[in-house]
Design a protein around this motif. Sequence first.
Motif, PDB file in Angstrom:
ATOM      1  N   VAL A  22       0.838  -1.201   0.000  1.00  0.00           N
ATOM      2  CA  VAL A  22       0.000   0.000   0.000  1.00  0.00           C
ATOM      3  C   VAL A  22       0.874   1.252   0.000  1.00  0.00           C
ATOM      4  CG1 VAL A  22      -1.642   1.337   1.393  1.00  0.00           C
ATOM      5  CG2 VAL A  22      -2.017  -1.095   1.031  1.00  0.00           C
ATOM      6  N   SER A  23       1.952   1.229   0.763  1.00  0.00           N
ATOM      7  CA  SER A  23       2.865   2.375   0.785  1.00  0.00           C
ATOM      8  C   SER A  23       3.477   2.613  -0.588  1.00  0.00           C
ATOM      9  CB  SER A  23       3.973   2.153   1.808  1.00  0.00           C
ATOM     10  OG  SER A  23       3.429   1.998   3.091  1.00  0.00           O
ATOM     11  N   LEU A  24       3.903   1.547  -1.255  1.00  0.00           N
ATOM     12  CA  LEU A  24       4.479   1.696  -2.589  1.00  0.00           C
ATOM     13  C   LEU A  24       3.446   2.197  -3.588  1.00  0.00           C
ATOM     14  CD1 LEU A  24       6.780  -1.450  -2.826  1.00  0.00           C
ATOM     15  CD2 LEU A  24       7.465   0.941  -2.641  1.00  0.00           C
ATOM     16  N   MET A  25       2.215   1.742  -3.464  1.00  0.00           N
ATOM     17  CA  MET A  25       1.167   2.221  -4.363  1.00  0.00           C
ATOM     18  C   MET A  25       0.928   3.714  -4.167  1.00  0.00           C
ATOM     19  SD  MET A  25      -1.483  -1.002  -4.243  1.00  0.00           S
ATOM     20  CE  MET A  25      -2.860   0.011  -4.667  1.00  0.00           C
ATOM     21  N   ILE A  26       0.934   4.181  -2.938  1.00  0.00           N
ATOM     22  CA  ILE A  26       0.741   5.606  -2.662  1.00  0.00           C
ATOM     23  C   ILE A  26       1.904   6.416  -3.231  1.00  0.00           C
ATOM     24  CG2 ILE A  26       0.675   7.328  -0.810  1.00  0.00           C
ATOM     25  CD1 ILE A  26      -0.932   5.262   0.820  1.00  0.00           C
ATOM     26  N   ILE A  27       3.130   5.920  -3.056  1.00  0.00           N
ATOM     27  CA  ILE A  27       4.301   6.619  -3.583  1.00  0.00           C
ATOM     28  C   ILE A  27       4.232   6.721  -5.100  1.00  0.00           C
ATOM     29  CG2 ILE A  27       6.796   6.419  -3.915  1.00  0.00           C
ATOM     30  CD1 ILE A  27       6.895   5.287  -1.035  1.00  0.00           C
ATOM     31  N   PHE A  28       3.917   5.603  -5.772  1.00  0.00           N
ATOM     32  CA  PHE A  28       3.837   5.625  -7.229  1.00  0.00           C
ATOM     33  C   PHE A  28       2.686   6.490  -7.722  1.00  0.00           C
ATOM     34  CE2 PHE A  28       6.112   1.363  -7.110  1.00  0.00           C
ATOM     35  CZ  PHE A  28       7.324   1.924  -7.433  1.00  0.00           C
ATOM     36  N   ALA A  29       1.573   6.508  -7.001  1.00  0.00           N
ATOM     37  CA  ALA A  29       0.440   7.339  -7.402  1.00  0.00           C
ATOM     38  C   ALA A  29       0.784   8.818  -7.289  1.00  0.00           C
ATOM     39  CB  ALA A  29      -0.782   7.012  -6.551  1.00  0.00           C
ATOM     40  N   THR A  30       1.493   9.207  -6.225  1.00  0.00           N
ATOM     41  CA  THR A  30       1.859  10.614  -6.088  1.00  0.00           C
ATOM     42  C   THR A  30       2.884  11.022  -7.142  1.00  0.00           C
ATOM     43  OG1 THR A  30       3.486  10.019  -4.405  1.00  0.00           O
ATOM     44  CG2 THR A  30       1.337  10.773  -3.635  1.00  0.00           C
ATOM     45  N   PHE A  32       3.139   9.721 -10.140  1.00  0.00           N
ATOM     46  CA  PHE A  32       2.383   9.805 -11.391  1.00  0.00           C
ATOM     47  C   PHE A  32       1.594  11.104 -11.450  1.00  0.00           C
ATOM     48  CE2 PHE A  32      -1.616   9.027 -13.682  1.00  0.00           C
ATOM     49  CZ  PHE A  32      -1.105   8.774 -14.944  1.00  0.00           C
ATOM     50  N   TYR A  33       0.964  11.477 -10.331  1.00  0.00           N
ATOM     51  CA  TYR A  33       0.184  12.713 -10.282  1.00  0.00           C
ATOM     52  C   TYR A  33       1.082  13.927 -10.477  1.00  0.00           C
ATOM     53  CZ  TYR A  33      -2.806  16.424  -8.584  1.00  0.00           C
ATOM     54  OH  TYR A  33      -3.510  17.588  -8.471  1.00  0.00           O
ATOM     55  N   GLU A  34       2.258  13.932  -9.833  1.00  0.00           N
ATOM     56  CA  GLU A  34       3.171  15.060  -9.996  1.00  0.00           C
ATOM     57  C   GLU A  34       3.661  15.166 -11.436  1.00  0.00           C
ATOM     58  OE1 GLU A  34       6.297  14.513  -7.212  1.00  0.00           O
ATOM     59  OE2 GLU A  34       5.121  15.247  -5.519  1.00  0.00           O
ATOM     60  N   LYS A  35       3.975  14.034 -12.047  1.00  0.00           N
ATOM     61  CA  LYS A  35       4.437  14.045 -13.428  1.00  0.00           C
ATOM     62  C   LYS A  35       3.348  14.543 -14.360  1.00  0.00           C
ATOM     63  CE  LYS A  35       7.693  10.704 -14.267  1.00  0.00           C
ATOM     64  NZ  LYS A  35       8.174   9.402 -14.741  1.00  0.00           N
ATOM     65  N   LYS A  36       2.118  14.096 -14.118  1.00  0.00           N
ATOM     66  CA  LYS A  36       0.992  14.488 -14.960  1.00  0.00           C
ATOM     67  C   LYS A  36       0.689  15.977 -14.791  1.00  0.00           C
ATOM     68  CE  LYS A  36      -3.764  13.233 -15.965  1.00  0.00           C
ATOM     69  NZ  LYS A  36      -4.916  12.418 -15.578  1.00  0.00           N
ATOM     70  N   SER A  37       0.723  16.472 -13.570  1.00  0.00           N
ATOM     71  CA  SER A  37       0.392  17.876 -13.340  1.00  0.00           C
ATOM     72  C   SER A  37       1.503  18.801 -13.837  1.00  0.00           C
ATOM     73  CB  SER A  37       0.109  18.135 -11.863  1.00  0.00           C
ATOM     74  OG  SER A  37       1.267  17.904 -11.098  1.00  0.00           O
ATOM     75  N   SER A  38       2.748  18.366 -13.771  1.00  0.00           N
ATOM     76  CA  SER A  38       3.829  19.225 -14.265  1.00  0.00           C
ATOM     77  C   SER A  38       3.858  19.241 -15.790  1.00  0.00           C
ATOM     78  CB  SER A  38       5.175  18.766 -13.709  1.00  0.00           C
ATOM     79  OG  SER A  38       5.504  17.502 -14.221  1.00  0.00           O
ATOM     80  N   ALA A  39       3.398  18.183 -16.432  1.00  0.00           N
ATOM     81  CA  ALA A  39       3.378  18.136 -17.891  1.00  0.00           C
ATOM     82  C   ALA A  39       2.280  19.028 -18.461  1.00  0.00           C
ATOM     83  CB  ALA A  39       3.181  16.707 -18.363  1.00  0.00           C
TER      84      ALA A  39
END
Length: 54
Positions: A22-30, A32-39
Motif C-alpha cells: 500500500v505504501s508503494l502504491m501511494i508513492i507511485f500514485a503521487t 504519477f500525479y506530480e508528473k501528470k500535473s507538471s506536464a
Amino acid sequence: MSQYFDKDFIKFFLGFAAIISVSLMIIFATRFYEKKSSASGDNAASAIQATIKN
C-alpha cells in the motif's frame, strides 16, 4: 516444514507485506500525479515545484 511456520507468523507477514504494498502504491500514485500535473503546465504545479526546490 509446515510445523516451523505457525499461523501468527503468516498473519504478521501478510500484514507487513500489505503495508509495504500500500505504501508503494501511494508513492507511485503521487509520482504519477506530480508528473501528470507538471506536464500540463498548471500554475499551481509550478508554484508547488518552486516551493519544493527552495
